[in-house]
Design an enzyme around this catalytic site. Structure first.
Site, PDB file in Angstrom:
ATOM      1  N   ARG A 125       0.824  -1.225   0.000  1.00 63.05           N
ATOM      2  CA  ARG A 125       0.000   0.000   0.000  1.00 63.05           C
ATOM      3  C   ARG A 125       0.854   1.269   0.000  1.00 63.05           C
ATOM      4  O   ARG A 125       0.422   2.311   0.474  1.00 63.05           O
ATOM      5  CB  ARG A 125      -0.973   0.009   1.185  1.00 63.05           C
ATOM      6  CG  ARG A 125      -1.963  -1.130   1.223  1.00 63.05           C
ATOM      7  CD  ARG A 125      -2.903  -1.123   0.021  1.00 63.05           C
ATOM      8  NE  ARG A 125      -3.763  -2.306   0.052  1.00 63.05           N
ATOM      9  CZ  ARG A 125      -3.487  -3.455  -0.551  1.00 63.05           C
ATOM     10  NH1 ARG A 125      -2.361  -3.572  -1.258  1.00 63.05           N
ATOM     11  NH2 ARG A 125      -4.292  -4.473  -0.477  1.00 63.05           N
ATOM     12  N   SER A 184     -11.960  -1.428   2.156  1.00 65.75           N
ATOM     13  CA  SER A 184     -11.158  -1.695   3.356  1.00 65.75           C
ATOM     14  C   SER A 184     -10.657  -0.376   3.945  1.00 65.75           C
ATOM     15  O   SER A 184      -9.991   0.393   3.254  1.00 65.75           O
ATOM     16  CB  SER A 184      -9.965  -2.589   3.012  1.00 65.75           C
ATOM     17  OG  SER A 184     -10.406  -3.817   2.482  1.00 65.75           O
ATOM     18  N   GLU A 223      -6.285   3.119   5.454  1.00 67.09           N
ATOM     19  CA  GLU A 223      -5.928   3.077   4.034  1.00 67.09           C
ATOM     20  C   GLU A 223      -6.295   4.371   3.311  1.00 67.09           C
ATOM     21  O   GLU A 223      -5.502   4.884   2.534  1.00 67.09           O
ATOM     22  CB  GLU A 223      -6.611   1.884   3.344  1.00 67.09           C
ATOM     23  CG  GLU A 223      -5.819   0.598   3.403  1.00 67.09           C
ATOM     24  CD  GLU A 223      -6.229  -0.382   2.315  1.00 67.09           C
ATOM     25  OE1 GLU A 223      -6.566   0.066   1.200  1.00 67.09           O
ATOM     26  OE2 GLU A 223      -6.210  -1.590   2.575  1.00 67.09           O
TER      27      GLU A 223
END
Length: 337
Positions: free
Chosen positions: A159, A229, A325
């Site tokens: 990520r 998410s 995130e």
């Protein structure tokens, strides 16, 4: 005149920006961003709005990237697919499957645009974007030129990428080129995909399975606002994982190539008793604890309060710190949660 951002973020948060510019060509994107940067005016680059939480109105110009176009080339061993930044990621996955170009099927139904994919190094079911990234073209704002980075230059990790680090707020992705091998190898390491036979499985079967699982677990943002998410799966050392497993024998984790372990953040949140927990109109989804949802008229601040509560409760139980995130956006740009 203030412009509503509610239709442009999948959380459905009712915030406004000072001005909104929608660009449909690469040249227009370059011209608009160059002009705003040269005038030192605040700007926010927005694709599908699936990775943003607006906590308040934005005091600047939102540049909505809607550039389209896909071209293909090939050599003996690989397909090369070049895609404009405004293309929808899932549409690209379907396009590749329809053209017998396999590899992206594990990443079906990830929301957002292609231009956002390298920034976040998106991934799902054992496959991350960097596996197939060949080159990223971007506008370098401080030097006002188009540059192209190879996979290695992007400094991809879980990520993460150079676009979130050294080039944060300095790069606008304009085009992405993927390199997909003609000799396809299925990736069946995660979830229900483990039940498939690697000798007979097709990319379409993997695609269908991923879509079915995601649709059963993840709410449709058009019905229940969300950004998918909300937390990254935390990565811990081997020793930390062993200690956690002693206390929590059923802990869900995946060993990484460097010997560390990626923990399932959804499992941690659920075991902390937070599935379905609600704060105002922001809530933990009842079917998937990794997803925070807008139950009607949640504010960005409520979402952040809920996220901070989850981080605290999980840390107190597991001594593991969750990281969000999505980007948290304040009045002048990205802020800490």
């Amino acid at each position: 005149m203030l412009t509503s951002l509610a239709p442009l973020n999948t959380f459905g948060l009712q915030q406004y920006c000072s001005s909104l510019v929608r660009v449909v060509s690469k040249s227009e994107l370059i011209d608009v961003c160059t002009d705003l940067y040269s005038k030192q005016l605040p700007m926010l680059i927005l694709g599908g709005g699936s990775n943003l939480v607006f906590t308040t109105d934005y005091r600047g110009t939102v540049v909505n990237i809607a550039t389209k176009g896909i071209t293909m080339a090939m050599d003996t061993d690989y397909y090369y697919v070049s895609v404009q930044a405004g293309e929808n990621w899932h549409d690209l996955v379907e396009f590749c499957l329809a053209n017998q170009i396999n590899g992206l099927e594990n990443m079906a139904l990830i929301p957002g645009t292609v231009g956002a994919a390298p920034i976040q190094n998106i991934g799902a079911y054992g496959v991350e974007f960097n596996r197939f990234c060949h080159a990223i073209e971007f506008l370098r704002l401080d030097s006002n030129d188009l540059q192209v980075f190879s996979n290695e230059q992007c400094h991809f990790s879980y990520r993460e990428s150079i676009f979130k680090q050294e080039l944060k707020n300095l790069a606008v992705v304009t085009e992405v080129t993927l390199k997909l091998p003609k000799q396809w190898q299925p990736v069946l390491d995660y979830g229900p995909l483990q039940n498939m036979d690697p000798q007979t499985v097709t990319a379409k079967q993997i695609f269908d399975c991923v879509c079915q699982v995601r649709q059963s677990k993840l709410p449709d943002p058009k019905v229940l606002g969300n950004v998918g998410s909300f937390f990254k799966n935390p990565i811990v050392t081997c020793n930390e994982f062993i200690e956690l497993r002693v206390e929590f024998p059923t802990i869900v984790a995946y060993e990484q190539v460097d010997g560390q372990y990626k923990l399932a953040a959804g499992w941690l949140i659920e075991q902390a008793g937070l599935k379905g927990f609600r704060l105002g109109d922001a809530a933990v989804h009842q079917n998937q604890a990794l997803v925070l949802v807008n139950m009607g008229s949640a504010t960005g601040e409520e979402v952040c309060q809920l996220a901070r509560h989850i981080i605290d409760v999980v840390f107190n139980k597991f001594a593991v710190t969750l990281q969000p995130e999505p980007r948290i956006i304040g009045p002048d740009g990205e802020i800490k949660i």
